[in-house]
Design a protein around this motif. Structure first.
Motif, PDB file in Angstrom:
ATOM      1  N   SER A   1       0.816  -1.216   0.000  1.00  0.00           N
ATOM      2  CA  SER A   1       0.000   0.000   0.000  1.00  0.00           C
ATOM      3  C   SER A   1       0.848   1.263   0.000  1.00  0.00           C
ATOM      4  O   SER A   1       0.348   2.339   0.286  1.00  0.00           O
ATOM      5  CB  SER A   1      -0.915  -0.018   1.228  1.00  0.00           C
TER       6      SER A   1
ATOM      7  N   GLY B   1       0.658   3.274   9.301  1.00  0.00           N
ATOM      8  CA  GLY B   1       0.851   4.464   8.465  1.00  0.00           C
ATOM      9  C   GLY B   1       0.857   5.718   9.316  1.00  0.00           C
ATOM     10  O   GLY B   1       0.062   6.637   9.097  1.00  0.00           O
TER      11      GLY B   1
ATOM     12  N   GLU C   1       5.345   2.369  10.176  1.00  0.00           N
ATOM     13  CA  GLU C   1       5.570   3.360   9.115  1.00  0.00           C
ATOM     14  C   GLU C   1       6.783   2.901   8.314  1.00  0.00           C
ATOM     15  O   GLU C   1       7.789   2.482   8.897  1.00  0.00           O
ATOM     16  CB  GLU C   1       5.791   4.760   9.719  1.00  0.00           C
TER      17      GLU C   1
ATOM     18  N   ASP D   1       5.802  -3.038   6.805  1.00  0.00           N
ATOM     19  CA  ASP D   1       4.407  -3.056   6.363  1.00  0.00           C
ATOM     20  C   ASP D   1       3.500  -3.398   7.553  1.00  0.00           C
ATOM     21  O   ASP D   1       3.580  -4.495   8.107  1.00  0.00           O
ATOM     22  CB  ASP D   1       4.277  -4.114   5.259  1.00  0.00           C
ATOM     23  N   GLY D   2       2.645  -2.472   7.898  1.00  0.00           N
ATOM     24  CA  GLY D   2       1.809  -2.645   9.077  1.00  0.00           C
ATOM     25  C   GLY D   2       0.743  -3.711   8.925  1.00  0.00           C
ATOM     26  O   GLY D   2       0.318  -4.307   9.924  1.00  0.00           O
TER      27      GLY D   2
ATOM     28  N   PHE E   1      -5.356   6.354   9.636  1.00  0.00           N
ATOM     29  CA  PHE E   1      -5.833   7.698   9.291  1.00  0.00           C
ATOM     30  C   PHE E   1      -5.189   8.180   7.997  1.00  0.00           C
ATOM     31  O   PHE E   1      -3.965   8.209   7.866  1.00  0.00           O
ATOM     32  CB  PHE E   1      -5.477   8.682  10.410  1.00  0.00           C
ATOM     33  N   PHE E   2      -6.032   8.596   7.074  1.00  0.00           N
ATOM     34  CA  PHE E   2      -5.577   9.200   5.814  1.00  0.00           C
ATOM     35  C   PHE E   2      -4.597   8.286   5.069  1.00  0.00           C
ATOM     36  O   PHE E   2      -3.533   8.716   4.617  1.00  0.00           O
ATOM     37  CB  PHE E   2      -5.019  10.619   6.059  1.00  0.00           C
TER      38      PHE E   2
HETATM   39  C1  LIG Z   1      -1.014   9.837   3.575  1.00  0.00           C
HETATM   40  S1  LIG Z   1       0.092   9.429   4.838  1.00  0.00           S
HETATM   41  C2  LIG Z   1      -0.856   9.711   6.344  1.00  0.00           C
HETATM   42  C3  LIG Z   1       0.005   9.764   7.555  1.00  0.00           C
HETATM   43  C4  LIG Z   1      -0.720   9.906   8.901  1.00  0.00           C
HETATM   44  N1  LIG Z   1      -1.638   8.806   9.138  1.00  0.00           N
HETATM   45  C5  LIG Z   1      -1.411  11.234   9.023  1.00  0.00           C
HETATM   46  O1  LIG Z   1      -2.650  11.256   9.001  1.00  0.00           O
HETATM   47  O2  LIG Z   1      -0.717  12.238   9.152  1.00  0.00           O
HETATM   48  C6  LIG Z   1       0.104   7.649   4.737  1.00  0.00           C
HETATM   49  C7  LIG Z   1       1.328   7.043   5.387  1.00  0.00           C
HETATM   50  O3  LIG Z   1       1.158   5.637   5.485  1.00  0.00           O
HETATM   51  C8  LIG Z   1       2.388   4.991   5.208  1.00  0.00           C
HETATM   52  N2  LIG Z   1       2.002   3.621   4.809  1.00  0.00           N
HETATM   53  C9  LIG Z   1       1.232   3.263   3.771  1.00  0.00           C
HETATM   54  N3  LIG Z   1       1.023   1.947   3.760  1.00  0.00           N
HETATM   55  C10 LIG Z   1       1.675   1.449   4.863  1.00  0.00           C
HETATM   56  C11 LIG Z   1       1.810   0.150   5.398  1.00  0.00           C
HETATM   57  N4  LIG Z   1       1.236  -0.916   4.829  1.00  0.00           N
HETATM   58  N5  LIG Z   1       2.545  -0.002   6.516  1.00  0.00           N
HETATM   59  C12 LIG Z   1       3.132   1.067   7.106  1.00  0.00           C
HETATM   60  N6  LIG Z   1       3.036   2.330   6.640  1.00  0.00           N
HETATM   61  C13 LIG Z   1       2.302   2.514   5.524  1.00  0.00           C
HETATM   62  C14 LIG Z   1       3.016   5.844   4.139  1.00  0.00           C
HETATM   63  O4  LIG Z   1       4.426   5.694   4.108  1.00  0.00           O
HETATM   64  C15 LIG Z   1       2.609   7.251   4.608  1.00  0.00           C
HETATM   65  O5  LIG Z   1       3.574   7.798   5.489  1.00  0.00           O
END
Ligand SMILES: C[S@@+](CC[C@H](N)C(=O)[O-])C[C@H]1O[C@@H](n2cnc3c(N)ncnc32)[C@H](O)[C@@H]1O
Length: 258
Positions: free
Chosen positions: A27, A86, A109, A136-137, A156-157
């Motif tokens: 993702s 994330g 993250e 990967d979470g 979130f987001f």
């Molecule tokens: C759009 S940002 C939102 C960050 C935070 N949740 C906020 O609202 O400020 C999405 C984040 O999720 C991380 N991410 C996406 N898929 C992930 C996964 N499977 N495991 C860990 N991190 C992930 C990306 O690297 C990115 O930093």
């Protein structure tokens, strides 16, 4: 050590020329991971005690099957575990963990400079109940906890992956829903928020029919009121400024009292 080399934005960091790396559908896209000096400083100071190393598979973000970490030892106490997938730069994570000192928060993250910024915020705010896993979470939630060990999940987001051919990369999918049902305690809550209506609808489609999950607000249209525990972050602000509605969702794992 963090990755510090410059890479093509769409090339997986572990894909060296000639290397045979099985590409998983994930993702996220790991961008070039150069840290600025203050991130580097925070990384060096805090990652040894706040970043939890895990065994990985072919790529540095994919979690290998392994014994479940001793979270009580890692946090230095026993407390209910909350997971965020994330966590980005920690804009929700740090204030939300600070507001709930009675829980241990494990954040996933993949982007190391964002983790370094989070480490710096944790130190500045004197928050000690957070540990970060750089992986990967979705896989981490599955493999790094005992079934029922997590009491709450935050996403979130999450990256919206708008194009139809990219929908398979969306974090929220049937597999994650099944993992959540297995790994969250009965009655455990999954809080989600997004500023993209099409992703919000997708979440409803996937999660409203997921076995073992119940939409807490099914009786009142299905959308949760804005969760006031969630601070206003740059993603939410950007969405609002662009005229998008913010959607919150809350699901509960069957079997608890709620
Ligand atoms: C759009 S940002 C939102 C960050 C935070 N949740 C906020 O609202 O400020 C999405 C984040 O999720 C991380 N991410 C996406 N898929 C992930 C996964 N499977 N495991 C860990 N991190 C992930 C990306 O690297 C990115 O930093």
């Amino acid at each position: 050590m963090p990755h510090t080399d410059q890479r093509d934005e769409n090339q997986h960091p572990d894909q060296q020329p000639g290397a045979r790396v099985h590409r998983e559908v994930v993702s996220f896209v790991r961008r070039s991971a150069r840290m600025n000096p203050s991130q580097q400083k925070a990384w060096e100071r805090w990652s040894p005690t706040r970043v939890v190393p895990v065994e990985t598979r072919e790529t540095s973000t994919s979690v290998a099957p392994q014994p479940v970490p001793d979270w009580d030892a890692i946090f230095g106490r026993h407390a209910p575990i909350v997971v965020e997938i994330g966590s980005g730069q920690g804009d929700s994570l740090v204030p939300m963990a600070k507001a709930r000192p009675e829980v241990n928060v494990v954040a996933f993250e993949v982007f190391e400079p964002s983790v370094a910024s989070t480490l710096s915020k944790l130190a500045r705010e004197d928050v000690d109940n957070v540990r970060i896993v750089i992986a990967d979470g979705a896989q981490g939630l599955d493999l790094l906890f005992e079934p029922g060990q997590v009491v709450e999940l935050w996403t979130f987001f999450a990256d919206p992956w708008h194009k139809a051919r990219h929908h398979k990369r969306r974090l929220v999918n049937d597999d994650l829903a099944a993992t959540v049902v297995r790994q969250l305690a009965p009655g455990g809550h999954w809080h989600l928020a997004t500023d993209w209506a099409d992703y919000a609808d997708w979440m409803r489609e996937v999660l409203d029919q997921a076995p073992g999950l119940r939409n807490v607000h099914a009786g009142s249209g299905g959308w949760a009121p804005r969760w006031d525990a969630r601070p206003l972050t740059k993603y939410e602000r950007r969405g609002i400024e662009a005229g998008r509605d913010i959607h919150d969702l809350t699901y509960v794992v069957d079997g608890g009292d709620t």
